[in-house]
Design an enzyme around this catalytic site. Structure first.
Site, PDB file in Angstrom:
ATOM      1  N   SER A 206       0.860  -1.131  -0.020  1.00 46.83           N
ATOM      2  CA  SER A 206      -0.132   0.120  -0.219  1.00 46.83           C
ATOM      3  C   SER A 206       0.934   1.173  -0.250  1.00 46.83           C
ATOM      4  O   SER A 206       1.553   1.382  -0.941  1.00 46.83           O
ATOM      5  CB  SER A 206      -0.934  -0.003   1.222  1.00 46.83           C
ATOM      6  OG  SER A 206      -1.984   0.869   0.969  1.00 46.83           O
TER       7      SER A 206
ATOM      8  N   HIS B  36      -7.713  -5.611  -0.152  1.00 48.57           N
ATOM      9  CA  HIS B  36      -6.561  -5.061   0.253  1.00 48.57           C
ATOM     10  C   HIS B  36      -6.069  -5.605   1.501  1.00 48.57           C
ATOM     11  O   HIS B  36      -6.708  -5.964   2.619  1.00 48.57           O
ATOM     12  CB  HIS B  36      -6.780  -3.519   0.493  1.00 48.57           C
ATOM     13  CG  HIS B  36      -5.612  -2.643   0.242  1.00 48.57           C
ATOM     14  ND1 HIS B  36      -4.796  -2.543  -0.735  1.00 48.57           N
ATOM     15  CD2 HIS B  36      -5.094  -1.634   1.400  1.00 48.57           C
ATOM     16  CE1 HIS B  36      -3.896  -1.664  -0.441  1.00 48.57           C
ATOM     17  NE2 HIS B  36      -4.088  -0.985   0.638  1.00 48.57           N
TER      18      HIS B  36
ATOM     19  N   GLU C 100      -9.195  -5.145  -4.545  1.00 49.30           N
ATOM     20  CA  GLU C 100      -8.573  -4.403  -3.533  1.00 49.30           C
ATOM     21  C   GLU C 100      -9.310  -3.441  -2.671  1.00 49.30           C
ATOM     22  O   GLU C 100      -9.097  -3.377  -1.404  1.00 49.30           O
ATOM     23  CB  GLU C 100      -7.691  -3.176  -4.353  1.00 49.30           C
ATOM     24  CG  GLU C 100      -6.503  -4.065  -4.936  1.00 49.30           C
ATOM     25  CD  GLU C 100      -5.442  -4.241  -3.955  1.00 49.30           C
ATOM     26  OE1 GLU C 100      -5.309  -3.813  -2.910  1.00 49.30           O
ATOM     27  OE2 GLU C 100      -4.282  -4.831  -4.378  1.00 49.30           O
TER      28      GLU C 100
END
Length: 512
Positions: free
Chosen positions: A193, A421, A325
């Site tokens: 990230s 994610h 995600e």
């Protein structure tokens, strides 16, 4: 003869702890506390100490707010916080070893939260595979990414003090890691990230040249930077909220960490509402995160993709994303709210006409999907898939060995979120039994854990990653854009395509 478990660093000796065949050294300072005149400036060397310093417990984390929503359960905030948080942690199979590869992990958290102290990032499994592993803290939010131009204490790093911290940590590794058994000429930097975005940015930072040889970017590309114009608008808004007038920065320098966090929260709310475009400008509001690294400065002279294309040396790159995600960021939000927010933001970014065209295109590309799923796909493409694809293509085009993946496994812990994610993190670190990992996913399939860890360890050792049957991962090139699909039922190699066809429907750079 040196005492067992004691390592000499440039600042003094540290004593580690041996557990299950792995030595850990925690809370080791790599830079001085950024307080007083050091605040908003470049990191300075850590102060030295006499005697042997215990490195048996994590140091403080950088001042921050807890994450929100479902992610807050997965990344609980470290209760011990403070300015003196520029520490790192090291795991090694043997401090007396020679020439082991090194992994430096940069945590995520939207450039405003997170910590290298999270149990999820415990480096014991990597150390067990012969990799000296380092996790770091770096300045976040206003403290890490406020742009002050010529008014900054150190204009050379203004707008990216957090990136300067990362460079300082990498220099520490160059100077000290051999004492922990590591090879300073064999370093891989990695992150997820915002950590992956940091890694991608470091690929274009001149002062980071030569500090690493390979890079791993998990769910993050090189696009998350502000230009000077965007950062200047954000700074103006911050100073207004602090009551600073004219050139007087006293309210900023006198503000406590808590004061800045309060203003940072207020600005994040303004960005999320979409009602303050006139203050921030469209490019800034697209990020939904105010304080990003600033390009066009001495530290980051140009946008990272451009800088990477001009780099004089090549870097091996392992890069990829998850199949769903953005589902996690919309967890718990009612479908009608997701749809109304999405329509409003798209109209703000592109205008009513272009927005309507994209909505029609999504309906054609995903005819059997719910509107919520279309927004998840669009946001996943905009924020992650497209930037990751551009990073892979840029690195491959300039001759760097490049490997790309998409992680596609869903836990039944959070039904309906798919491969969201952060879900791959327990697989990468082999930390599925930790409390933190159990909030992310459960019942991790052993075959997929083994496949992921084998590929990552291969890459860190400088080898081509292997598939479970021993076949080597294909190189990602401009001509043959192939990625590996990491899934429980079948790990396969597939073409890396834009499933939505959005490159034909809209120029993605406009909304990235």
């Amino acid at each position: 003869m040196p005492e067992r478990g004691v390592v000499q660093t440039g600042s003094g000796q540290v004593r580690g702890v041996l557990n299950n065949g792995v030595w850990s050294f925690k809370g080791v300072p790599y830079a001085a506390s950024p307080e007083g005149p050091r605040r908003f400036g470049a990191p300075e060397p850590a102060e030295s100490w006499d005697g042997v310093r215990p490195a048996t417990a994590y140091g403080p984390s950088v001042p921050q707010r807890p994450m929100r929503g479902l992610v807050a359960d997965m990344f609980p905030m470290n209760p011990v916080q403070g300015f003196d948080a520029l520490h790192l942690n090291v795991w090694t199979p043997d401090p007396s070893a020679k020439g082991l590869p090194v992994l430096v992990w940069i945590h995520g958290g939207g450039f405003r939260s997170g910590s290298g102290n999270d149990e999820l990032y415990d480096g014991s499994a990597f150390a067990g595979d012969g990799v000296v592993t380092v996790t770091i803290n770096y300045r976040l939010g206003v403290e890490g990414f406020l742009y002050l131009g010529d008014r900054a204490p150190d204009p050379a790093v203004t707008g990216a003090m957090g990136i300067a911290d990362q460079v300082a940590a990498l220099r520490w590794v160059q100077e000290n890691i051999s004492g922990f058994g590591g090879d300073p000429s064999n370093v891989t930097i990695a992150g997820e990230s915002a950590g992956a975005m940091s890694v991608a940015t470091l690929l274009a930072v001149p002062s980071a040249d030569g500090l690493f040889q390979r890079a791993i970017c998990q769910s993050g590309g090189a696009d998350k930077v502000n230009g000077i114009a965007e950062s200047s608008r954000i700074t103006t808004r911050l100073l207004e909220k602090l009551g600073a007038t004219g050139d007087d920065l006293t309210p900023l320098f006198d503000a406590s960490a808590e004061d800045l966090l309060v203003v940072q929260d207020a600005m994040a709310a303004e960005l999320a509402s979409g009602e303050f475009v006139h203050l921030y400008g469209v490019p800034a509001t697209l990020a939904t995160i105010a304080f990003l690294p600033t390009s066009g400065t001495d530290l980051i002279p140009e946008e990272p993709l451009t800088g990477l294309a001009r780099r004089s040396t090549t870097v091996d790159l392992l890069v990829g994303e998850n199949a769903d995600e953005c589902s996690i960021f919309l967890a718990g939000v009612p479908d009608d709210i997701v749809a109304s927010m999405g329509r409003a933001k798209l109209a703000t970014w592109l205008g009513e006409g272009e927005s309507a065209r994209i909505l029609a295109h999504l309906g054609e590309a995903l005819p059997d999907s719910a509107e919520r799923d279309r927004w998840i796909w669009l946001e996943s493409e905009r924020q992650f898939w497209s930037p990751v694809r551009r990073l892979a293509l840029t690195n491959a085009a300039r001759g760097g060995r490049t490997y790309k993946y998409r992680f596609d496994w869903a836990s039944d812990l959070h039904d309906g979120l798919g491969a969201h994610h952060v879900i791959e993190l327990p697989f990468v670190f082999g930390t599925g039994s930790t409390r933190q990992a159990k909030a992310i996913a459960r019942n991790l399939p052993e075959n997929l854990v083994h496949a992921v860890r084998t590929a990552w360890v291969d890459f860190i050792h400088g080898r081509v990653p292997r598939l479970p049957d021993g076949v080597l991962w294909p190189a990602y090139t401009s001509e043959s854009q192939m990625r590996v699909r990491l899934a429980e039922e079948r790990i396969s190699t597939v073409p890396d395509i834009d499933e939505l066809g959005l490159d034909e429907a809209v120029t993605l750079e406009r909304i990235s």
